[in-house]
Write a protein that holds these residues in place. Structure first.
Motif, PDB file in Angstrom:
ATOM      1  N   THR A  22       0.859  -1.176   0.000  1.00 47.76           N
ATOM      2  CA  THR A  22       0.000   0.000   0.000  1.00 47.76           C
ATOM      3  C   THR A  22       0.901   1.235   0.000  1.00 47.76           C
ATOM      4  O   THR A  22       2.125   1.114   0.018  1.00 47.76           O
ATOM      5  N   ASP A  23       0.298   2.402   0.027  1.00 44.90           N
ATOM      6  CA  ASP A  23       1.075   3.637   0.066  1.00 44.90           C
ATOM      7  C   ASP A  23       1.569   3.962   1.471  1.00 44.90           C
ATOM      8  O   ASP A  23       2.244   4.960   1.671  1.00 44.90           O
ATOM      9  N   GLU A  24       1.226   3.131   2.447  1.00 42.46           N
ATOM     10  CA  GLU A  24       1.675   3.363   3.817  1.00 42.46           C
ATOM     11  C   GLU A  24       2.962   2.589   4.074  1.00 42.46           C
ATOM     12  O   GLU A  24       3.066   1.408   3.749  1.00 42.46           O
ATOM     13  N   TRP A  25       3.931   3.267   4.697  1.00 41.66           N
ATOM     14  CA  TRP A  25       5.210   2.650   5.016  1.00 41.66           C
ATOM     15  C   TRP A  25       5.003   1.432   5.917  1.00 41.66           C
ATOM     16  O   TRP A  25       4.140   1.430   6.788  1.00 41.66           O
ATOM     17  N   SER A  26       5.785   0.394   5.676  1.00 43.63           N
ATOM     18  CA  SER A  26       5.711  -0.819   6.482  1.00 43.63           C
ATOM     19  C   SER A  26       7.118  -1.314   6.765  1.00 43.63           C
ATOM     20  O   SER A  26       7.991  -1.242   5.911  1.00 43.63           O
ATOM     21  N   ASP A  41       7.685  -4.499   7.559  1.00 40.71           N
ATOM     22  CA  ASP A  41       7.781  -5.944   7.317  1.00 40.71           C
ATOM     23  C   ASP A  41       7.097  -6.424   6.038  1.00 40.71           C
ATOM     24  O   ASP A  41       6.903  -7.612   5.849  1.00 40.71           O
ATOM     25  N   ALA A  42       6.757  -5.502   5.146  1.00 46.98           N
ATOM     26  CA  ALA A  42       6.119  -5.882   3.879  1.00 46.98           C
ATOM     27  C   ALA A  42       6.435  -4.813   2.839  1.00 46.98           C
ATOM     28  O   ALA A  42       6.785  -3.691   3.188  1.00 46.98           O
ATOM     29  N   PRO A  43       6.302  -5.143   1.569  1.00 47.17           N
ATOM     30  CA  PRO A  43       6.522  -4.123   0.539  1.00 47.17           C
ATOM     31  C   PRO A  43       5.536  -2.960   0.708  1.00 47.17           C
ATOM     32  O   PRO A  43       4.434  -3.138   1.214  1.00 47.17           O
ATOM     33  N   PHE A  44       5.960  -1.784   0.265  1.00 45.88           N
ATOM     34  CA  PHE A  44       5.109  -0.597   0.280  1.00 45.88           C
ATOM     35  C   PHE A  44       5.490   0.259  -0.918  1.00 45.88           C
ATOM     36  O   PHE A  44       6.527   0.040  -1.542  1.00 45.88           O
ATOM     37  N   PHE A  45       4.623   1.208  -1.259  1.00 48.59           N
ATOM     38  CA  PHE A  45       4.892   2.102  -2.381  1.00 48.59           C
ATOM     39  C   PHE A  45       5.359   3.451  -1.857  1.00 48.59           C
ATOM     40  O   PHE A  45       4.737   4.036  -0.983  1.00 48.59           O
ATOM     41  N   TRP A  46       6.490   3.923  -2.386  1.00 48.34           N
ATOM     42  CA  TRP A  46       7.009   5.246  -2.053  1.00 48.34           C
ATOM     43  C   TRP A  46       6.996   6.043  -3.345  1.00 48.34           C
ATOM     44  O   TRP A  46       7.741   5.731  -4.273  1.00 48.34           O
ATOM     45  N   ASP A  47       6.123   7.030  -3.443  1.00 44.77           N
ATOM     46  CA  ASP A  47       5.928   7.788  -4.684  1.00 44.77           C
ATOM     47  C   ASP A  47       5.664   6.850  -5.862  1.00 44.77           C
ATOM     48  O   ASP A  47       6.183   7.042  -6.961  1.00 44.77           O
ATOM     49  N   GLY A  48       4.895   5.800  -5.620  1.00 47.24           N
ATOM     50  CA  GLY A  48       4.525   4.861  -6.666  1.00 47.24           C
ATOM     51  C   GLY A  48       5.550   3.790  -6.976  1.00 47.24           C
ATOM     52  O   GLY A  48       5.305   2.913  -7.779  1.00 47.24           O
ATOM     53  N   VAL A  49       6.721   3.848  -6.333  1.00 48.75           N
ATOM     54  CA  VAL A  49       7.785   2.871  -6.582  1.00 48.75           C
ATOM     55  C   VAL A  49       7.760   1.822  -5.473  1.00 48.75           C
ATOM     56  O   VAL A  49       7.729   2.163  -4.294  1.00 48.75           O
ATOM     57  N   GLY A  91      17.140  -2.180   8.186  1.00 45.71           N
ATOM     58  CA  GLY A  91      16.970  -0.802   8.618  1.00 45.71           C
ATOM     59  C   GLY A  91      16.977   0.231   7.510  1.00 45.71           C
ATOM     60  O   GLY A  91      16.947   1.425   7.783  1.00 45.71           O
ATOM     61  N   HIS A  92      17.014  -0.200   6.259  1.00 42.70           N
ATOM     62  CA  HIS A  92      17.049   0.735   5.130  1.00 42.70           C
ATOM     63  C   HIS A  92      15.902   0.431   4.172  1.00 42.70           C
ATOM     64  O   HIS A  92      15.593  -0.726   3.903  1.00 42.70           O
ATOM     65  N   ASP A  93      15.304   1.485   3.632  1.00 46.21           N
ATOM     66  CA  ASP A  93      14.287   1.319   2.599  1.00 46.21           C
ATOM     67  C   ASP A  93      14.988   1.180   1.253  1.00 46.21           C
ATOM     68  O   ASP A  93      15.772   2.040   0.867  1.00 46.21           O
ATOM     69  N   VAL A  94      14.748   0.070   0.566  1.00 43.99           N
ATOM     70  CA  VAL A  94      15.390  -0.190  -0.722  1.00 43.99           C
ATOM     71  C   VAL A  94      14.318  -0.517  -1.764  1.00 43.99           C
ATOM     72  O   VAL A  94      13.196  -0.887  -1.420  1.00 43.99           O
TER      73      VAL A  94
END
Length: 124
Positions: free
Chosen positions: A22-26, A28-36, A43-46
């Protein structure tokens, strides 16, 4: 877009959608950041790239029981049998991960996937 033709950003976006992104940061699961599609690792968003990254795509293959085999023409096939509906999903690709992720997306979202228009222009 036809799932059988999806690659790069489109395929990774579709896999993330199948994984409940979803568009909400997580944490422990994938999330969308500006649609990506993104995921939090150590500890890092990749960027989330299960169609090219075995550390991200491999667990999906194992969990879902997707079988992968190389065909005589050099192409790869991913296949998944759904017992509850007695259906075999088969998808093909130039790499094992692409074939397996296409198979996963077809099993969850079907042969056609609606993706954001600008996603087709994004490098993956």
């Amino acid at each position: 877009m036809r799932t059988s033709e999806s690659t790069k950003a489109v395929l990774n976006w579709a896999v993330a959608k199948c994984e409940g992104a979803t568009d909400e940061w997580s944490s422990d699961a994938p999330f969308f950041w500006d649609g990506v599609p993104c995921i939090r690792i150590d500890g890092h968003d990749v960027n989330y790239r299960p169609s090219t990254n075995w550390e991200q795509g491999g667990p999906i293959i194992e969990r879902e029981g997707i079988e992968i085999c190389r065909l005589n023409n050099g192409e790869w096939r991913g296949q998944l049998y759904e017992q509850g509906i007695d259906k075999m999903h088969r998808e093909y690709g130039p790499t094992p991960l692409i074939a397996a992720m296409r198979c996963f997306v077809v099993s969850k979202l079907g042969d056609e996937v609606n993706v954001p228009d600008d996603l087709n222009k994004e490098p993956a």
